[in-house]
Motif scaffolding. Structure first.
Motif, PDB file in Angstrom:
ATOM      1  N   SER A  77       0.840  -1.200   0.000  1.00 20.50           N
ATOM      2  CA  SER A  77       0.000   0.000   0.000  1.00 20.50           C
ATOM      3  C   SER A  77       0.871   1.246   0.000  1.00 20.50           C
ATOM      4  O   SER A  77       1.906   1.297   0.663  1.00 20.50           O
ATOM      5  N   HIS A  78       0.439   2.230  -0.778  1.00 20.68           N
ATOM      6  CA  HIS A  78       1.111   3.537  -0.853  1.00 20.68           C
ATOM      7  C   HIS A  78       2.585   3.408  -1.226  1.00 20.68           C
ATOM      8  O   HIS A  78       3.416   4.204  -0.784  1.00 20.68           O
ATOM      9  N   SER A  79       2.920   2.411  -2.021  1.00 24.17           N
ATOM     10  CA  SER A  79       4.311   2.215  -2.408  1.00 24.17           C
ATOM     11  C   SER A  79       4.813   3.404  -3.219  1.00 24.17           C
ATOM     12  O   SER A  79       4.098   3.964  -4.047  1.00 24.17           O
ATOM     13  N   GLY A  80       6.056   3.796  -2.952  1.00 22.87           N
ATOM     14  CA  GLY A  80       6.687   4.875  -3.693  1.00 22.87           C
ATOM     15  C   GLY A  80       6.212   6.272  -3.353  1.00 22.87           C
ATOM     16  O   GLY A  80       6.726   7.239  -3.911  1.00 22.87           O
ATOM     17  N   GLN A  81       5.257   6.393  -2.445  1.00 28.90           N
ATOM     18  CA  GLN A  81       4.708   7.712  -2.137  1.00 28.90           C
ATOM     19  C   GLN A  81       5.554   8.433  -1.090  1.00 28.90           C
ATOM     20  O   GLN A  81       6.177   7.815  -0.227  1.00 28.90           O
ATOM     21  N   VAL A  82       5.544   9.752  -1.170  1.00 28.40           N
ATOM     22  CA  VAL A  82       6.232  10.576  -0.170  1.00 28.40           C
ATOM     23  C   VAL A  82       5.365  10.636   1.087  1.00 28.40           C
ATOM     24  O   VAL A  82       4.140  10.828   1.010  1.00 28.40           O
ATOM     25  N   ALA A  83       6.006  10.466   2.232  1.00 29.55           N
ATOM     26  CA  ALA A  83       5.250  10.406   3.486  1.00 29.55           C
ATOM     27  C   ALA A  83       6.095  10.938   4.630  1.00 29.55           C
ATOM     28  O   ALA A  83       7.328  11.025   4.545  1.00 29.55           O
ATOM     29  N   PHE A  84       5.420  11.289   5.732  1.00 29.67           N
ATOM     30  CA  PHE A  84       6.098  11.516   6.989  1.00 29.67           C
ATOM     31  C   PHE A  84       6.431  10.161   7.605  1.00 29.67           C
ATOM     32  O   PHE A  84       5.721   9.183   7.373  1.00 29.67           O
ATOM     33  N   PRO A  85       7.462  10.076   8.434  1.00 26.00           N
ATOM     34  CA  PRO A  85       7.644   8.848   9.203  1.00 26.00           C
ATOM     35  C   PRO A  85       6.430   8.629  10.094  1.00 26.00           C
ATOM     36  O   PRO A  85       5.943   9.562  10.734  1.00 26.00           O
ATOM     37  N   GLY A  86       5.930   7.410  10.130  1.00 24.98           N
ATOM     38  CA  GLY A  86       4.764   7.159  10.968  1.00 24.98           C
ATOM     39  C   GLY A  86       4.085   5.866  10.628  1.00 24.98           C
ATOM     40  O   GLY A  86       4.507   5.124   9.734  1.00 24.98           O
ATOM     41  N   GLY A  87       3.015   5.581  11.369  1.00 29.44           N
ATOM     42  CA  GLY A  87       2.281   4.357  11.136  1.00 29.44           C
ATOM     43  C   GLY A  87       1.201   4.160  12.182  1.00 29.44           C
ATOM     44  O   GLY A  87       0.824   5.092  12.908  1.00 29.44           O
ATOM     45  N   LYS A  88       0.739   2.952  12.292  1.00 30.61           N
ATOM     46  CA  LYS A  88      -0.373   2.599  13.178  1.00 30.61           C
ATOM     47  C   LYS A  88      -0.001   2.811  14.637  1.00 30.61           C
ATOM     48  O   LYS A  88       1.124   2.523  15.055  1.00 30.61           O
ATOM     49  N   VAL A  89      -0.952   3.332  15.412  1.00 27.94           N
ATOM     50  CA  VAL A  89      -0.773   3.461  16.860  1.00 27.94           C
ATOM     51  C   VAL A  89      -1.104   2.115  17.493  1.00 27.94           C
ATOM     52  O   VAL A  89      -2.219   1.619  17.372  1.00 27.94           O
ATOM     53  N   GLU A  90      -0.115   1.524  18.140  1.00 27.81           N
ATOM     54  CA  GLU A  90      -0.315   0.221  18.759  1.00 27.81           C
ATOM     55  C   GLU A  90      -1.022   0.359  20.102  1.00 27.81           C
ATOM     56  O   GLU A  90      -0.995   1.425  20.730  1.00 27.81           O
ATOM     57  N   GLU A  91      -1.631  -0.720  20.550  1.00 27.20           N
ATOM     58  CA  GLU A  91      -2.348  -0.708  21.819  1.00 27.20           C
ATOM     59  C   GLU A  91      -1.383  -0.370  22.960  1.00 27.20           C
ATOM     60  O   GLU A  91      -0.279  -0.911  23.043  1.00 27.20           O
ATOM     61  N   GLY A  92      -1.791   0.566  23.792  1.00 26.01           N
ATOM     62  CA  GLY A  92      -1.000   0.920  24.960  1.00 26.01           C
ATOM     63  C   GLY A  92      -0.019   2.049  24.747  1.00 26.01           C
ATOM     64  O   GLY A  92       0.664   2.451  25.699  1.00 26.01           O
ATOM     65  N   GLU A  93       0.085   2.586  23.525  1.00 26.67           N
ATOM     66  CA  GLU A  93       0.996   3.705  23.301  1.00 26.67           C
ATOM     67  C   GLU A  93       0.218   4.927  22.840  1.00 26.67           C
ATOM     68  O   GLU A  93      -0.854   4.821  22.245  1.00 26.67           O
ATOM     69  N   SER A  94       0.775   6.086  23.102  1.00 28.47           N
ATOM     70  CA  SER A  94       0.159   7.336  22.677  1.00 28.47           C
ATOM     71  C   SER A  94       0.539   7.614  21.227  1.00 28.47           C
ATOM     72  O   SER A  94       1.513   7.043  20.706  1.00 28.47           O
ATOM     73  N   PRO A  95      -0.192   8.505  20.538  1.00 32.24           N
ATOM     74  CA  PRO A  95       0.210   8.878  19.179  1.00 32.24           C
ATOM     75  C   PRO A  95       1.621   9.434  19.112  1.00 32.24           C
ATOM     76  O   PRO A  95       2.359   9.150  18.160  1.00 32.24           O
ATOM     77  N   ALA A  96       2.037  10.219  20.105  1.00 34.28           N
ATOM     78  CA  ALA A  96       3.398  10.755  20.096  1.00 34.28           C
ATOM     79  C   ALA A  96       4.418   9.633  20.201  1.00 34.28           C
ATOM     80  O   ALA A  96       5.446   9.626  19.503  1.00 34.28           O
ATOM     81  N   GLU A  97       4.159   8.662  21.076  1.00 34.03           N
ATOM     82  CA  GLU A  97       5.057   7.515  21.201  1.00 34.03           C
ATOM     83  C   GLU A  97       5.112   6.717  19.907  1.00 34.03           C
ATOM     84  O   GLU A  97       6.188   6.257  19.491  1.00 34.03           O
ATOM     85  N   ALA A  98       3.970   6.562  19.254  1.00 33.78           N
ATOM     86  CA  ALA A  98       3.929   5.820  17.986  1.00 33.78           C
ATOM     87  C   ALA A  98       4.719   6.542  16.910  1.00 33.78           C
ATOM     88  O   ALA A  98       5.468   5.912  16.148  1.00 33.78           O
ATOM     89  N   ALA A  99       4.569   7.862  16.833  1.00 34.32           N
ATOM     90  CA  ALA A  99       5.279   8.629  15.816  1.00 34.32           C
ATOM     91  C   ALA A  99       6.789   8.537  16.014  1.00 34.32           C
ATOM     92  O   ALA A  99       7.549   8.351  15.053  1.00 34.32           O
ATOM     93  N   LEU A 100       7.246   8.644  17.262  1.00 33.15           N
ATOM     94  CA  LEU A 100       8.676   8.543  17.548  1.00 33.15           C
ATOM     95  C   LEU A 100       9.188   7.133  17.270  1.00 33.15           C
ATOM     96  O   LEU A 100      10.290   6.955  16.720  1.00 33.15           O
TER      97      LEU A 100
END
Length: 210
Positions: A77-100
């Motif tokens: 999915s979304h192969s070759g596309q420009v993106a920010f580093p990031g992805g799915k927020v896993e259970e038990g972590e905050s969005p900031a923790e997931a982004a880092l």
């Protein structure tokens, strides 16, 4: 540089939005910004997956730069596309923790070099994600280690280029039988578009728009 920091910090959400806004809130940006017929009322939204991205602002002597990646070409999915580093927020972590975490996994960015500044508006995609953009100031003394399983390359773009409304182009494409509009910010051979460009446009609207 202090004036730039003050401008950013004064315009974005310093604290993470409440969970009900992150997950179900009306205050969202998204693909529907340019395609209003795709807006879905919060009570009717189903199965939107929460993700987080890091908007890394690198503070160098010659100015501020945004770190972006180009996703690996072999991804499903979304192969070759420009993106920010990031992805799915896993259970038990905050969005900031997931982004880092994702930034460290994808490009080897040391979390200790990132100062979380705040949050932009959640961004909904037509592919079923609600993304929370996490803005972070990044110290420039880093060495990246790219994971080729996820990322083809990482590159930097001057923030001044991305925050110039002259570079906020509107393009369109046929998708699922309908013509859909989206933002694009082409830069030196890199096609920055879709959700990534939309989140940058949200940053411009929050921080730099009159």
């Amino acid at each position: 540089m202090n004036a730039y920091r003050e401008k950013i910090l004064g315009a974005i959400d310093r604290d993470m939005p409440p969970a009900d806004i992150v997950l179900n809130g009306v205050k969202t940006r998204g693909d529907h910004d340019l395609n209003p017929d795709e807006w879905v009322e919060p009570s009717e939204r189903k199965n939107l997956r929460l993700a987080a991205v890091l908007v890394p602002l690198i503070e160098r002597g010659e100015g501020v730069f945004v770190l972006l990646t180009r996703r690996a070409d072999h991804l499903n999915s979304h192969s070759g596309q420009v993106a920010f580093p990031g992805g799915k927020v896993e259970e038990g972590e905050s969005p900031a923790e997931a982004a880092l975490r994702e930034a460290e996994e994808e490009v080897g960015l040391d979390p200790s070099l990132v100062e979380i500044a705040g949050f932009l508006d959640p961004y909904e995609t037509g592919t079923g994600f609600r993304i929370l953009p996490v803005v972070g100031f990044v110290k420039p003394d880093f060495t990246l280690k790219i994971d080729p399983n996820e990322v083809a390359e990482a590159f930097e773009v001057p923030l001044s280029f991305l925050m110039n409304p002259d570079h906020h182009e509107r393009h369109s494409v046929m998708w699922r039988g309908k013509r859909r509009a989206y933002y694009a910010m082409p830069y030196e051979g890199h096609y920055i578009w879709g959700a990534t460009a939309g989140m940058l446009k949200n940053m411009y609207d929050r921080v730099y728009a009159p």
